[in-house]
Design an enzyme around this catalytic site. Sequence first.
Site, mmCIF file in Angstrom:
data_model
loop_
_atom_site.group_PDB
_atom_site.id
_atom_site.type_symbol
_atom_site.label_atom_id
_atom_site.label_comp_id
_atom_site.label_asym_id
_atom_site.label_seq_id
_atom_site.Cartn_x
_atom_site.Cartn_y
_atom_site.Cartn_z
ATOM 1 N N ILE A 174 0.839 -1.207 0.000
ATOM 2 C CA ILE A 174 0.000 0.000 0.000
ATOM 3 C C ILE A 174 0.873 1.256 0.000
ATOM 4 O O ILE A 174 0.589 2.229 -0.709
ATOM 5 C CB ILE A 174 -0.985 -0.040 1.183
ATOM 6 N N SER A 227 -7.337 -0.475 10.047
ATOM 7 C CA SER A 227 -8.005 -1.580 9.355
ATOM 8 C C SER A 227 -9.439 -1.720 9.824
ATOM 9 O O SER A 227 -9.752 -1.461 10.995
ATOM 10 C CB SER A 227 -7.246 -2.870 9.668
ATOM 11 N N TYR A 282 -2.928 -9.109 15.660
ATOM 12 C CA TYR A 282 -2.737 -8.125 14.591
ATOM 13 C C TYR A 282 -3.800 -7.026 14.692
ATOM 14 O O TYR A 282 -3.493 -5.829 14.673
ATOM 15 C CB TYR A 282 -2.801 -8.814 13.219
ATOM 16 N N LYS A 327 -3.644 -2.758 15.687
ATOM 17 C CA LYS A 327 -4.222 -1.633 14.938
ATOM 18 C C LYS A 327 -5.058 -0.756 15.871
ATOM 19 O O LYS A 327 -4.973 0.483 15.827
ATOM 20 C CB LYS A 327 -5.082 -2.149 13.777
ATOM 21 N N ASN A 342 -4.169 -13.890 1.976
ATOM 22 C CA ASN A 342 -5.334 -13.130 1.508
ATOM 23 C C ASN A 342 -5.823 -13.648 0.160
ATOM 24 O O ASN A 342 -5.089 -14.270 -0.601
ATOM 25 C CB ASN A 342 -4.988 -11.639 1.435
HETATM 26 C C1 WQD Z 1 -11.325 -12.415 2.119
HETATM 27 C C2 WQD Z 1 -12.417 -13.467 1.895
HETATM 28 C C3 WQD Z 1 -12.131 -15.420 3.236
HETATM 29 C C4 WQD Z 1 -8.391 -16.743 1.324
HETATM 30 C C5 WQD Z 1 -7.861 -9.827 6.409
HETATM 31 C C6 WQD Z 1 -7.596 -9.139 7.709
HETATM 32 C C7 WQD Z 1 -7.722 -7.658 7.544
HETATM 33 C C8 WQD Z 1 -6.810 -7.174 6.450
HETATM 34 C C9 WQD Z 1 -7.026 -7.937 5.195
HETATM 35 C C10 WQD Z 1 -4.381 -7.282 6.271
HETATM 36 C C11 WQD Z 1 -12.910 -14.108 3.176
HETATM 37 C C12 WQD Z 1 -11.983 -15.760 1.777
HETATM 38 C C13 WQD Z 1 -9.531 -16.041 1.671
HETATM 39 C C14 WQD Z 1 -8.531 -18.020 0.727
HETATM 40 C C15 WQD Z 1 -10.923 -17.784 0.846
HETATM 41 N N1 WQD Z 1 -5.470 -7.285 6.941
HETATM 42 N N2 WQD Z 1 -10.774 -16.558 1.439
HETATM 43 N N3 WQD Z 1 -9.793 -18.506 0.506
HETATM 44 O O1 WQD Z 1 -10.058 -11.955 6.125
HETATM 45 O O2 WQD Z 1 -11.408 -10.137 4.991
HETATM 46 O O3 WQD Z 1 -9.207 -9.596 5.999
HETATM 47 O O4 WQD Z 1 -6.964 -9.328 5.428
HETATM 48 O O5 WQD Z 1 -3.353 -6.869 6.313
HETATM 49 O O6 WQD Z 1 -7.424 -7.022 8.713
HETATM 50 O O7 WQD Z 1 -8.505 -9.590 8.689
HETATM 51 O O8 WQD Z 1 -9.264 -10.904 3.933
HETATM 52 O O9 WQD Z 1 -8.343 -11.749 1.804
HETATM 53 O O10 WQD Z 1 -7.993 -13.100 3.927
HETATM 54 O O11 WQD Z 1 -10.281 -12.970 2.914
HETATM 55 O O12 WQD Z 1 -12.034 -18.284 0.634
HETATM 56 O O13 WQD Z 1 -7.557 -18.730 0.429
HETATM 57 O O14 WQD Z 1 -11.847 -14.526 1.122
HETATM 58 O O15 WQD Z 1 -12.804 -16.449 3.935
HETATM 59 O O16 WQD Z 1 -14.291 -14.360 3.005
HETATM 60 P P1 WQD Z 1 -10.083 -10.725 5.319
HETATM 61 P P2 WQD Z 1 -8.869 -12.210 3.124
#
Ligand code: WQD
Length: 339
Positions: free
Chosen positions: A14, A126, A151, A155, A201
Amino acid sequence: MGSTILLTGAAGYIGSHTAVALAQAGYDLAIVDNCSNSSPIAVERCRELTGADIPFYQADVADKAALMEIFHQVKPAAVMHFSGYKAVGESVAQPLKYYRNNLDTTLSLLECMVQEGVGAFIFSSSATVYGANATVPYRESDPVGGCTNPYGWTKLMIEQIAQDTAAANPNMSVVLLRYFNPVGAHESGRIGENPAGIPNNLMPYITQVAVGKLDHLNIFGNDYDTPDGTGVRDYIHVVDLAQGHVAALKYAIEHTGAEVFNLGTGRGVSVLELVNAFQTVNGVSVPYEFAPRRAGDLASVWADPAKAREILGWTAEKTVEDMVADSWRWQKNNPDGYV
Ligand code: WQD
């Protein structure tokens, strides 16, 4: 005090996109990053994209003596704080590593700012700070706390520390930016997200499946109370997010006190919708399987972005199609990241 904006952690995802947006908006920049989870090549690419001379200090922001030396050289007018550990699962396994790093870096930075009379502080917070009893769309006034991992707590703790520092120093201006789910990459394909190891992610996981580095995507849960049963999030293009920082900087320079802003689109998109958009727009296949829910995940998260629109004059403009196309261009052009 000079007119330079000091960015911590801007060799990262970012921060690097924000560096490009700020340089293109005419700001002078300097970057400090220890590259513990990022690459100096990202800084070179920011210079390449903007033609700007961006001084880069490879140092640990927690090291106050080193940081003070950088403050004396740069004489920043404002600070944007992107550096920090960010892997949710790792923070559960190694909480002290997260509290030590994320809090120490922030304390050193704020101490240097107060000591040197630097007024404006913009922080990468966040949506994870919202409490379990907040309801979508999340508003800045919704309850925070009850984080499900260290984490997230770092924040929220940093938000508190920064607000208290602003209250005690009437010339300070603190802007806390609560990011929703940043995805996408600069349209040049020269900078993007470069996670170490297997991505946590969703978007980097999708791109690594598409490029053949990972076999298939596991979709965590298809029995949520959402339109298609998969989790819904507010994905925001990182270039929109970067523009949000430019708007926040203008605001911070003109005001004092502390303010919190959501940076999201206000639109919820499911995992399946994102995967399908990726396949359709890019003409590549992303094999997936349904897997059990991931611990700590919520069904639906999205922002009410009205406050940022009304006060900062900022709104996200890019589409889901832009997000998947730009993420793919970055991955395809840089299959091994910054090398
Ligand atoms: C998004 C959606 C998963 C991976 C987290 C942190 C937040 C921020 C961003 C970062 C969800 C689904 C994910 C995969 C999947 N922090 N998924 N298979 O959990 O919303 O946020 O990351 O620095 O603080 O909490 O993001 O991208 O992990 O997940 O199905 O292999 O994708 O269940 O619905 P999240 P994410």
